[in-house]
Design a protein around this motif. Structure first.
Motif, PDB file in Angstrom:
ATOM      1  N   MET A  57      19.723  41.528 -10.621  1.00 48.46           N
ATOM      2  CA  MET A  57      19.102  41.371  -9.306  1.00 48.46           C
ATOM      3  C   MET A  57      18.029  40.276  -9.146  1.00 48.46           C
ATOM      4  N   GLY A  58      16.886  40.657  -9.880  1.00 47.63           N
ATOM      5  CA  GLY A  58      15.736  39.642 -10.082  1.00 47.63           C
ATOM      6  C   GLY A  58      16.093  38.288 -10.100  1.00 47.63           C
ATOM      7  N   TYR A  59      17.081  38.021 -11.134  1.00 47.91           N
ATOM      8  CA  TYR A  59      17.518  36.676 -11.255  1.00 47.91           C
ATOM      9  C   TYR A  59      18.040  36.162 -10.384  1.00 47.91           C
ATOM     10  N   VAL A  60      19.001  36.867  -9.351  1.00 50.17           N
ATOM     11  CA  VAL A  60      19.786  36.267  -8.194  1.00 50.17           C
ATOM     12  C   VAL A  60      18.638  35.847  -7.313  1.00 50.17           C
ATOM     13  N   LEU A  61      17.663  36.761  -7.117  1.00 50.42           N
ATOM     14  CA  LEU A  61      16.511  36.228  -6.259  1.00 50.42           C
ATOM     15  C   LEU A  61      15.737  35.077  -6.552  1.00 50.42           C
ATOM     16  N   ARG A  62      15.611  35.090  -7.900  1.00 49.80           N
ATOM     17  CA  ARG A  62      14.873  33.896  -8.150  1.00 49.80           C
ATOM     18  C   ARG A  62      15.612  32.469  -8.042  1.00 49.80           C
ATOM     19  N   VAL A  63      16.847  32.454  -8.416  1.00 50.34           N
ATOM     20  CA  VAL A  63      17.637  31.467  -8.187  1.00 50.34           C
ATOM     21  C   VAL A  63      18.260  31.043  -6.984  1.00 50.34           C
ATOM     22  N   ASP A  64      17.793  31.718  -5.807  1.00 50.72           N
ATOM     23  CA  ASP A  64      18.147  31.765  -4.484  1.00 50.72           C
ATOM     24  C   ASP A  64      19.717  32.039  -4.357  1.00 50.72           C
ATOM     25  N   GLY A  65      20.152  33.151  -5.123  1.00 51.32           N
ATOM     26  CA  GLY A  65      21.352  33.464  -4.958  1.00 51.32           C
ATOM     27  C   GLY A  65      21.896  34.567  -3.972  1.00 51.32           C
ATOM     28  N   GLN A 142      10.075  40.312  -9.045  1.00 48.42           N
ATOM     29  CA  GLN A 142      10.528  38.919  -8.913  1.00 48.42           C
ATOM     30  C   GLN A 142      10.137  38.676  -7.341  1.00 48.42           C
ATOM     31  N   THR A 143      10.312  39.699  -6.337  1.00 47.24           N
ATOM     32  CA  THR A 143      10.078  39.391  -4.877  1.00 47.24           C
ATOM     33  C   THR A 143       8.452  39.030  -4.806  1.00 47.24           C
ATOM     34  N   LEU A 144       7.600  39.921  -5.388  1.00 39.98           N
ATOM     35  CA  LEU A 144       6.234  39.482  -5.587  1.00 39.98           C
ATOM     36  C   LEU A 144       6.035  37.982  -5.906  1.00 39.98           C
ATOM     37  N   ALA A 145       6.753  37.551  -6.975  1.00 37.19           N
ATOM     38  CA  ALA A 145       6.510  36.433  -7.512  1.00 37.19           C
ATOM     39  C   ALA A 145       7.086  35.224  -6.540  1.00 37.19           C
ATOM     40  N   GLN A 146       8.215  35.459  -5.858  1.00 36.78           N
ATOM     41  CA  GLN A 146       8.574  34.740  -4.791  1.00 36.78           C
ATOM     42  C   GLN A 146       7.609  34.752  -3.499  1.00 36.78           C
ATOM     43  N   ILE A 147       7.045  35.619  -3.248  1.00 42.89           N
ATOM     44  CA  ILE A 147       6.199  35.811  -1.996  1.00 42.89           C
ATOM     45  C   ILE A 147       5.064  34.722  -2.606  1.00 42.89           C
ATOM     46  N   TRP A 148       4.377  34.985  -3.703  1.00 47.56           N
ATOM     47  CA  TRP A 148       3.361  34.230  -4.284  1.00 47.56           C
ATOM     48  C   TRP A 148       3.580  32.801  -4.123  1.00 47.56           C
ATOM     49  N   ARG A 149       4.819  32.471  -4.455  1.00 49.79           N
ATOM     50  CA  ARG A 149       5.112  30.915  -4.536  1.00 49.79           C
ATOM     51  C   ARG A 149       5.200  30.499  -3.223  1.00 49.79           C
ATOM     52  N   GLN A 150       5.611  31.194  -2.217  1.00 51.97           N
ATOM     53  CA  GLN A 150       5.982  30.792  -0.866  1.00 51.97           C
ATOM     54  C   GLN A 150       4.479  30.570  -0.013  1.00 51.97           C
ATOM     55  N   ILE A 151       3.383  31.568  -0.408  1.00 51.22           N
ATOM     56  CA  ILE A 151       1.988  31.384  -0.261  1.00 51.22           C
ATOM     57  C   ILE A 151       1.375  30.222  -0.896  1.00 51.22           C
ATOM     58  N   ARG A 152       1.714  30.050  -1.957  1.00 52.07           N
ATOM     59  CA  ARG A 152       1.022  28.979  -2.753  1.00 52.07           C
ATOM     60  C   ARG A 152       1.629  27.531  -2.439  1.00 52.07           C
ATOM     61  N   THR A 153       2.594  27.666  -1.851  1.00 50.96           N
ATOM     62  CA  THR A 153       3.373  26.098  -1.525  1.00 50.96           C
ATOM     63  C   THR A 153       2.952  25.765  -0.191  1.00 50.96           C
ATOM     64  N   ARG A 154       2.162  24.526  -0.251  1.00 46.79           N
ATOM     65  CA  ARG A 154       1.721  23.845   0.937  1.00 46.79           C
ATOM     66  C   ARG A 154       3.271  23.512   1.757  1.00 46.79           C
ATOM     67  N   PRO A 155       3.018  23.223   2.925  1.00 45.67           N
ATOM     68  CA  PRO A 155       4.002  22.870   3.831  1.00 45.67           C
ATOM     69  C   PRO A 155       4.453  21.456   3.680  1.00 45.67           C
ATOM     70  N   ASP A 156       3.443  20.795   3.219  1.00 46.45           N
ATOM     71  CA  ASP A 156       3.881  19.366   2.742  1.00 46.45           C
ATOM     72  C   ASP A 156       4.567  19.116   1.437  1.00 46.45           C
ATOM     73  N   ASP A 157       4.583  20.353   0.857  1.00 46.37           N
ATOM     74  CA  ASP A 157       5.098  20.454  -0.753  1.00 46.37           C
ATOM     75  C   ASP A 157       6.654  20.816  -0.531  1.00 46.37           C
ATOM     76  N   SER A 158       7.348  20.792   0.764  1.00 47.22           N
ATOM     77  CA  SER A 158       8.425  21.385   0.976  1.00 47.22           C
ATOM     78  C   SER A 158       9.326  20.029   0.679  1.00 47.22           C
ATOM     79  N   ASP A 159      10.850  20.536   0.604  1.00 46.11           N
ATOM     80  CA  ASP A 159      11.730  19.561   0.369  1.00 46.11           C
ATOM     81  C   ASP A 159      11.468  18.519   1.449  1.00 46.11           C
ATOM     82  N   PRO A 160      11.659  17.184   0.844  1.00 44.90           N
ATOM     83  CA  PRO A 160      11.477  15.811   1.793  1.00 44.90           C
ATOM     84  C   PRO A 160      12.576  15.664   2.856  1.00 44.90           C
ATOM     85  N   ALA A 161      13.755  16.210   2.446  1.00 43.45           N
ATOM     86  CA  ALA A 161      14.846  16.001   3.446  1.00 43.45           C
ATOM     87  C   ALA A 161      14.414  17.046   4.633  1.00 43.45           C
ATOM     88  N   GLU A 162      13.854  18.250   4.184  1.00 39.35           N
ATOM     89  CA  GLU A 162      13.230  19.301   5.512  1.00 39.35           C
ATOM     90  C   GLU A 162      12.492  18.699   6.236  1.00 39.35           C
TER      91      GLU A 162
END
Length: 169
Positions: A57-65, A142-162
């Motif tokens: 389950m943790g892996y599935v969350l990590r790879v956005d599955g 894994q969810t804590l790690a994903q939340i940490w990534r979301q918080i650390r990522t600046r909005p301008d670090d998002s996918d250029p297509a988005e």
């Protein structure tokens, strides 16, 4: 660190699913070719399937599955998607806490009562039930790690297509 743990459990789960295939194949040959079914194959495969599923389950969350409903997220901008992603992760975190706690209570009760399966093999129930708190603990981390990534990522670090602005007139 948690990514490495999730990856390792995913590899273990993949091997376990392969072993399940071998067990079921063995059972088919034993039952239909040699007319001598085993007493352990079906129950063993079920036990292994539970462990493999929960540990992955943790892996599935990590790879956005995980399954997503994208009707709403497609209609809002990157900031809205980011907020919804965070809310979804927080919801997963809360659910993990409940599932871990309740699963742990069931495991403890099974050990105290000495519950076993109602099969010829009398497998202790906690062998399968322990997969639930173990898997949800890994998913929690894994969810804590994903939340940490979301918080650390600046909005301008998002996918250029988005973040691309539609310049059509």
């Amino acid at each position: 660190m948690i990514d490495a743990i999730s990856d390792q459990f995913a590899r273990i789960a993949a091997v376990v699913f392969f072993v399940i295939g071998l067990i079921i194949s063995f059972e088919v040959v034993a039952r239909y070719v040699f007319l001598s079914p085993t007493s352990w194959a079906e129950e063993g495969a079920r036990l292994l399937q539970l462990w493999a599923t929960y540990l992955a389950m943790g892996y599935v969350l990590r790879v956005d599955g995980l399954i997503r409903i994208t009707v709403l997220t497609g209609a809002i901008g990157p900031a809205g998607r980011r907020l919804l992603e965070l809310l979804a992760l927080v919801w997963i975190l809360v659910f993990c806490c409940f599932a871990f706690w309740l699963g742990l209570e069931v495991v403890i009760e099974s050990i105290q009562m000495g519950r076993a399966t109602a099969t010829m093999n009398q497998v202790p129930k906690f062998w399968t039930e322990t997969a639930i708190p173990a898997g949800f603990f890994v998913l929690f981390l894994q969810t804590l790690a994903q939340i940490w990534r979301q918080i650390r990522t600046r909005p301008d670090d998002s996918d250029p297509a988005e973040s691309a602005v539609d310049m059509t007139i």
